[in-house]
Design a protein around this motif. Structure first.
Motif, PDB file in Angstrom:
ATOM      1  N   PRO A 116       0.444  -1.294  -0.093  1.00 44.08           N
ATOM      2  CA  PRO A 116      -0.015   0.170  -0.184  1.00 44.08           C
ATOM      3  C   PRO A 116       0.917   1.109   0.012  1.00 44.08           C
ATOM      4  CG  PRO A 116      -0.759  -1.529   1.647  1.00 44.08           C
ATOM      5  CD  PRO A 116       0.770  -1.727   1.523  1.00 44.08           C
ATOM      6  N   ASP A 148       1.363   0.512  -5.459  1.00 42.79           N
ATOM      7  CA  ASP A 148      -0.435   0.454  -4.773  1.00 42.79           C
ATOM      8  C   ASP A 148      -0.742   0.639  -7.018  1.00 42.79           C
ATOM      9  OD1 ASP A 148      -2.686   0.513  -4.164  1.00 42.79           O
ATOM     10  OD2 ASP A 148      -1.970   1.710  -2.349  1.00 42.79           O
ATOM     11  N   SER A 184      -5.085   1.277  -2.498  1.00 41.17           N
ATOM     12  CA  SER A 184      -5.848   1.575  -0.396  1.00 41.17           C
ATOM     13  C   SER A 184      -5.651   2.965   0.157  1.00 41.17           C
ATOM     14  CB  SER A 184      -3.748   1.617  -0.050  1.00 41.17           C
ATOM     15  OG  SER A 184      -2.946   3.125  -1.054  1.00 41.17           O
TER      16      SER A 184
END
Length: 293
Positions: A116, A148, A184
């Motif tokens: 993330p 991510d 995220s």
């Protein structure tokens, strides 16, 4: 269907007798599958570390034995119900074996585990974009090791569109917000004003047909008038270049295209002026006559 979930997901709907044999059909969620045609609900998936995704099997009979395996449990694990948990950044293959009637069907899915991001920033920003042109936005993630997954959206797709790579295209005049969002939940935006779209022409209004009037009585024929003389010495639209215009001080004259001129598509641009008296000039010695008006 998962091996530990023994609630009946597929019910025997009947047997279709054919000339060459018998085919058994199973129905699940309104869809029919022949025996042995098991399928995964997804064949690829991105998940974050410490997050899960639940793979499921459709088309298998209630008596099928289903097992799951991860190609690298240091990257992602999978339990007996097909629930995958991301462990660390990387790629794995999830294998599902469906065994029934003495035959085993192998199903696979690709899983990418993403680290993330704690911050996302849109880079290569632009505040204006000309109609019909494109601009390639970009983004950066913190930490730099994050992989991510980022998606792009436009607040008004009629003004400007944006593709999966952050390439924006101006579609009509207006202001739009382009946003990048990570899986995220991190995001950043840029506001872009699109300009220069052509003004649509309006169709002429239809006027009602005039009622016929009584023909007027003939009048005496008027004497023809003499056509007015064309007194213009020069009428220059720059459509074919700079014409007879010259520079006064060595500056550059260029005919360029304009999208706003009411008299045509060209205008005269003067560049390279170094003095206030510099500018375009016209030699009229061959145009004027001594004593003329």
């Amino acid at each position: 269907m998962k091996s530990s979930k023994r609630v009946v997901k597929a019910v025997l709907s009947g047997a279709l007798v054919l000339a060459m044999g018998v085919t058994t059909l199973f129905t699940s969620a309104g869809t029919s599958y022949a025996a042995g045609e098991a399928k995964l609900n997804k064949t690829s998936r991105n998940i974050l570390t410490q997050r899960t995704f639940d793979f499921d099997v459709t088309g298998a009979s209630n008596d099928a034995v289903i097992t799951w395996k991860s190609s690298d449990e240091k990257v992602a694990t999978v339990d007996a119900d097909g629930v995958v948990t991301g462990i660390k950044k990387g790629n794995v293959t999830i294998t599902c074996n469906v065994t029934e009637g003495g035959k085993t069907q192998k199903l696979t899915a690709k899983v990418t585990v993403c680290k993330p991001a704690v911050k996302l920033s849109v880079t290569n920003k632009a505040s204006e974009l000309m109609y019909g042109k494109t601009h390639n936005l970009n983004y950066s993630l913190v930490p730099k090791t994050s992989n991510d997954v980022v998606t792009w959206t436009s607040s008004d797709k009629t003004i400007a569109s944006v593709d999966a790579n952050g390439v924006v295209k101006g579609l009509k005049d207006g202001t739009v917000t382009i946003t990048a969002t990570s899986m995220s939940g991190r995001s950043d935006s840029v506001e872009i004003t699109v300009f220069g779209a052509p003004v649509p022409t309006q169709a002429p209004s239809v006027t009602p047909a005039a009622k016929p009037t009584t023909a007027p009585k003939p009048t005496s024929k008027p004497k023809p008038t003499t056509a007015p003389k064309n007194d213009a010495i020069l009428n220059e639209s720059f459509e074919k270049g700079v014409g007879d215009w010259i520079s006064r001080g060595g500056e550059t004259l260029t005919a360029k295209t304009s999208v706003t001129s009411p008299d045509g598509m060209q205008y005269l641009e003067v560049t390279g002026r170094t003095q206030n008296w510099h500018g375009p000039a016209l030699n009229m010695n061959t145009m004027l006559k001594l004593g003329g008006t």
